[in-house]
Design a protein around this motif. Structure first.
Motif, PDB file in Angstrom:
ATOM      1  N   THR A   1       5.599  -2.384   9.296  1.00 39.13           N
ATOM      2  CA  THR A   1       5.153  -1.468  10.364  1.00 39.13           C
ATOM      3  C   THR A   1       3.935  -0.643   9.959  1.00 39.13           C
ATOM      4  O   THR A   1       3.413   0.113  10.764  1.00 39.13           O
ATOM      5  N   GLU A   2       3.493  -0.785   8.707  1.00 41.20           N
ATOM      6  CA  GLU A   2       2.421   0.089   8.208  1.00 41.20           C
ATOM      7  C   GLU A   2       1.178  -0.708   7.817  1.00 41.20           C
ATOM      8  O   GLU A   2       1.279  -1.837   7.344  1.00 41.20           O
ATOM      9  N   VAL A   3       0.029  -0.092   8.029  1.00 40.73           N
ATOM     10  CA  VAL A   3      -1.245  -0.674   7.592  1.00 40.73           C
ATOM     11  C   VAL A   3      -1.978   0.388   6.785  1.00 40.73           C
ATOM     12  O   VAL A   3      -2.106   1.538   7.216  1.00 40.73           O
ATOM     13  N   ILE A   4      -2.432  -0.006   5.622  1.00 38.94           N
ATOM     14  CA  ILE A   4      -3.106   0.940   4.717  1.00 38.94           C
ATOM     15  C   ILE A   4      -4.616   0.937   4.973  1.00 38.94           C
ATOM     16  O   ILE A   4      -5.226  -0.114   5.170  1.00 38.94           O
ATOM     17  N   ILE A   5      -5.175   2.153   4.957  1.00 41.34           N
ATOM     18  CA  ILE A   5      -6.625   2.323   5.121  1.00 41.34           C
ATOM     19  C   ILE A   5      -7.064   3.437   4.166  1.00 41.34           C
ATOM     20  O   ILE A   5      -6.290   4.354   3.897  1.00 41.34           O
ATOM     21  N   GLN A   6      -8.275   3.336   3.652  1.00 40.72           N
ATOM     22  CA  GLN A   6      -8.798   4.380   2.766  1.00 40.72           C
ATOM     23  C   GLN A   6      -9.427   5.497   3.606  1.00 40.72           C
ATOM     24  O   GLN A   6     -10.122   5.215   4.587  1.00 40.72           O
ATOM     25  N   ARG A   7      -9.163   6.727   3.169  1.00 41.52           N
ATOM     26  CA  ARG A   7      -9.638   7.892   3.947  1.00 41.52           C
ATOM     27  C   ARG A   7     -11.132   7.812   4.218  1.00 41.52           C
ATOM     28  O   ARG A   7     -11.586   8.098   5.322  1.00 41.52           O
TER      29      ARG A   7
ATOM     30  N   ALA B   1      -7.445   3.206  -7.207  1.00 39.84           N
ATOM     31  CA  ALA B   1      -6.472   2.139  -7.437  1.00 39.84           C
ATOM     32  C   ALA B   1      -5.039   2.683  -7.454  1.00 39.84           C
ATOM     33  O   ALA B   1      -4.137   2.103  -6.843  1.00 39.84           O
ATOM     34  N   GLY B   2      -4.839   3.825  -8.129  1.00 40.56           N
ATOM     35  CA  GLY B   2      -3.501   4.398  -8.231  1.00 40.56           C
ATOM     36  C   GLY B   2      -2.945   4.776  -6.869  1.00 40.56           C
ATOM     37  O   GLY B   2      -1.752   4.618  -6.582  1.00 40.56           O
ATOM     38  N   SER B   3      -3.822   5.290  -6.035  1.00 45.28           N
ATOM     39  CA  SER B   3      -3.435   5.706  -4.689  1.00 45.28           C
ATOM     40  C   SER B   3      -3.005   4.483  -3.858  1.00 45.28           C
ATOM     41  O   SER B   3      -2.005   4.540  -3.124  1.00 45.28           O
ATOM     42  N   LEU B   4      -3.726   3.394  -4.011  1.00 41.22           N
ATOM     43  CA  LEU B   4      -3.375   2.166  -3.283  1.00 41.22           C
ATOM     44  C   LEU B   4      -2.040   1.605  -3.800  1.00 41.22           C
ATOM     45  O   LEU B   4      -1.147   1.282  -3.000  1.00 41.22           O
ATOM     46  N   GLU B   5      -1.904   1.520  -5.108  1.00 37.54           N
ATOM     47  CA  GLU B   5      -0.649   1.026  -5.704  1.00 37.54           C
ATOM     48  C   GLU B   5       0.547   1.812  -5.165  1.00 37.54           C
ATOM     49  O   GLU B   5       1.566   1.233  -4.790  1.00 37.54           O
ATOM     50  N   ALA B   6       0.391   3.137  -5.134  1.00 37.34           N
ATOM     51  CA  ALA B   6       1.507   4.002  -4.746  1.00 37.34           C
ATOM     52  C   ALA B   6       1.861   3.868  -3.267  1.00 37.34           C
ATOM     53  O   ALA B   6       2.997   4.116  -2.869  1.00 37.34           O
ATOM     54  N   ALA B   7       0.875   3.476  -2.454  1.00 41.83           N
ATOM     55  CA  ALA B   7       1.100   3.437  -1.000  1.00 41.83           C
ATOM     56  C   ALA B   7       1.762   2.135  -0.535  1.00 41.83           C
ATOM     57  O   ALA B   7       2.319   2.073   0.555  1.00 41.83           O
ATOM     58  N   ILE B   8       1.684   1.094  -1.351  1.00 44.73           N
ATOM     59  CA  ILE B   8       2.238  -0.205  -0.937  1.00 44.73           C
ATOM     60  C   ILE B   8       3.763  -0.181  -1.040  1.00 44.73           C
ATOM     61  O   ILE B   8       4.320   0.139  -2.092  1.00 44.73           O
ATOM     62  N   THR B   9       4.422  -0.499   0.092  1.00 41.69           N
ATOM     63  CA  THR B   9       5.888  -0.554   0.104  1.00 41.69           C
ATOM     64  C   THR B   9       6.310  -1.830   0.835  1.00 41.69           C
ATOM     65  O   THR B   9       5.470  -2.614   1.282  1.00 41.69           O
TER      66      THR B   9
ATOM     67  N   LEU C   1     -12.755   1.949  -2.586  1.00 36.82           N
ATOM     68  CA  LEU C   1     -12.621   0.965  -3.665  1.00 36.82           C
ATOM     69  C   LEU C   1     -13.442  -0.281  -3.350  1.00 36.82           C
ATOM     70  O   LEU C   1     -13.535  -0.680  -2.184  1.00 36.82           O
ATOM     71  N   PRO C   2     -13.992  -0.944  -4.387  1.00 37.25           N
ATOM     72  CA  PRO C   2     -14.650  -2.233  -4.143  1.00 37.25           C
ATOM     73  C   PRO C   2     -13.653  -3.197  -3.491  1.00 37.25           C
ATOM     74  O   PRO C   2     -12.450  -3.162  -3.797  1.00 37.25           O
ATOM     75  N   ILE C   3     -14.154  -4.051  -2.590  1.00 38.01           N
ATOM     76  CA  ILE C   3     -13.261  -4.948  -1.850  1.00 38.01           C
ATOM     77  C   ILE C   3     -12.469  -5.837  -2.809  1.00 38.01           C
ATOM     78  O   ILE C   3     -11.272  -6.065  -2.623  1.00 38.01           O
ATOM     79  N   ALA C   4     -13.127  -6.306  -3.869  1.00 40.66           N
ATOM     80  CA  ALA C   4     -12.447  -7.190  -4.826  1.00 40.66           C
ATOM     81  C   ALA C   4     -11.262  -6.480  -5.488  1.00 40.66           C
ATOM     82  O   ALA C   4     -10.225  -7.099  -5.760  1.00 40.66           O
TER      83      ALA C   4
END
Ligand SMILES: *Cc1c(COP(=O)(O)O)cnc(C)c1O
Length: 386
Positions: free
Chosen positions: A122-128, A152-160, A179-182
């Motif tokens: 139900t969630e989609v992650i986007i960078q501020r 990177a840490g912020s992205l890792e933590a947000a993935i559920t 973050l770089p796309i790669a």
């Protein structure tokens, strides 16, 4: 043909006159577009052959889902992608590809949007730093946006377990603080989460049609059909993973789902195919060097005017790899920026430029027709000389 054709050239003077006669009959003036591929100015002008392909499509009934698949397969082959779906624009491509990530091809879920009751994802992650008006298209599905820092840490933590996708917006303006796309792709794939890259305005270079997916490994890359590709305005390309493209088909028109109002007709399907074929046949280096010549002409034409600083800049507005001209107006200029922009817009034809900050503007060669660069220069020069 026609390496000299650019984003505004049409089949000839006659069709231009007909178009402007139709506009004038409605009380509108045509616009010389020195701003860029902006939807509010009409995006781009269709490439040679596109309108003929659309006209051909208009004359026959057809099995529309079969046409959609055939055009998708042809475009996938032409663009070195596993699969392709034609959407009614890049924003529509975000809607259907996010829907595909959340519902797949499950009929119950497809019928349920925008309620995500019973969905695992139900969630989609986007960078501020990447929040922008087009992220509405993500929320249109009912998905909850999870906003993270560009780290990177912020992205890792947000993935559920509830993460359906990560959406990344390509282009220099939206990459600042992101973050770089790669890196996003590497982290996402470690967690088996698909990455959707919105690359709506990232043509040129034409190689971006396969760069984000084949080279970087993005699951989906999305392009406007009506910007650099010069196809019909109401088209977009969704390129990438075959299973997700199946999801786009299942969630898109004519299915009764979130994609049903984002209809793509047989005319648009044939038109965007012609535009992709035309775009791939162009000599991009020649086009880009022609833009360079235009910018050099503007630069020498505006140099030395009182209160005016002009410089060549690179890359262009959305990060496209070609020059454009940046102009700053100081207090001793003949008029201020807003007055200049208004005076240019008030001409016949109107002239549109790209506004920058409080006192700057840019001139973009990408959307100009043959000879229009001189019209723009004369107009700007005469207004800033008085
Ligand atoms: C232009 C643009 C869109 C919208 O594209 P359409 O084809 O007009 O729907 C979406 N995202 C970005 C980054 C854009 O520049």
């Amino acid at each position: 043909m026609a390496a000299s054709e650019n984003a505004a050239s049409t089949e000839g003077e006659a069709s231009l006159d007909v178009a402007s006669a139709a506009l004038r009959a409605l009380g509108l003036r045509p616009v010389i577009n020195a701003a860029g591929t902006l939807t509010r100015l009409g995006g781009s002008l269709m490439a040679p052959g596109v309108v003929e392909a659309m006209a051909e499509g208009s004359r026959h009934f057809v099995d529309l889902p079969a046409l959609q698949r055939a055009v998708g397969e042809r475009i996938a082959r032409l663009t070195n992608n596993e699969a392709a779906y034609v959407s009614s624009g890049a924003a529509a491509g975000i809607v259907v590809s996010v829907a595909a990530c959340l519902a797949g091809t499950d009929p119950g879920r497809i019928a349920n949007f925008p309620s995500l009751r019973g969905f695992d994802k139900t969630e989609v992650i986007i960078q501020r730093a990447q929040r922008n008006g087009y992220d509405y298209a993500i929320r249109q599905t009912g998905a909850t946006l999870v906003e993270i820092e560009g780290a990177a840490g912020s992205l890792e933590a947000a993935i559920t377990d509830r993460t359906g996708a990560i959406v990344v917006f390509a282009g220099t303006r939206l990459m600042t603080g992101a973050l770089p796309i790669a890196t996003v792709i590497e982290i996402a794939h470690r967690h088996h989460v698909p990455v959707i890259v919105d690359a709506a305005a990232q043509i040129p270079p034409i190689s971006n049609l396969w760069h984000f997916t084949r080279d970087l490994g993005a699951d989906i890359a999305i392009f406007s059909g009506g910007k650099g590709l010069r196809g019909p305005q109401s088209t977009g390309l969704v390129l990438g993973r075959a299973d997700l493209i199946e999801g786009c088909i299942a969630n898109g028109s004519p299915s009764a789902s979130v994609g049903r109002p984002l209809k793509v007709g047989k005319e648009e399907l044939l038109g965007i195919l012609a535009a992709v074929e035309w775009s791939l046949a162009q000599d991009e280096a020649t086009t880009i060097s022609r833009y360079e010549t235009i910018v050099a002409g503007w630069l020498s034409g505006l140099r030395g005017l009182p209160g005016v600083t002009a410089e060549r800049a690179f890359p262009s507005e959305a990060g496209q790899p070609h020059a454009w001209l940046l102009v700053q107006l100081r207090d001793d200029a003949a008029m201020d920026r807003d007055a200049l922009v208004a005076a240019l817009w008030d001409r016949d034809p109107r002239i549109a430029v790209w506004e920058l900050g409080e006192s700057g503007f840019a001139l973009n060669p990408q959307t100009l027709g043959d000879g229009e660069d001189a019209v723009v220069l004369d107009a700007v020069r005469s207004l800033l000389s008085t």
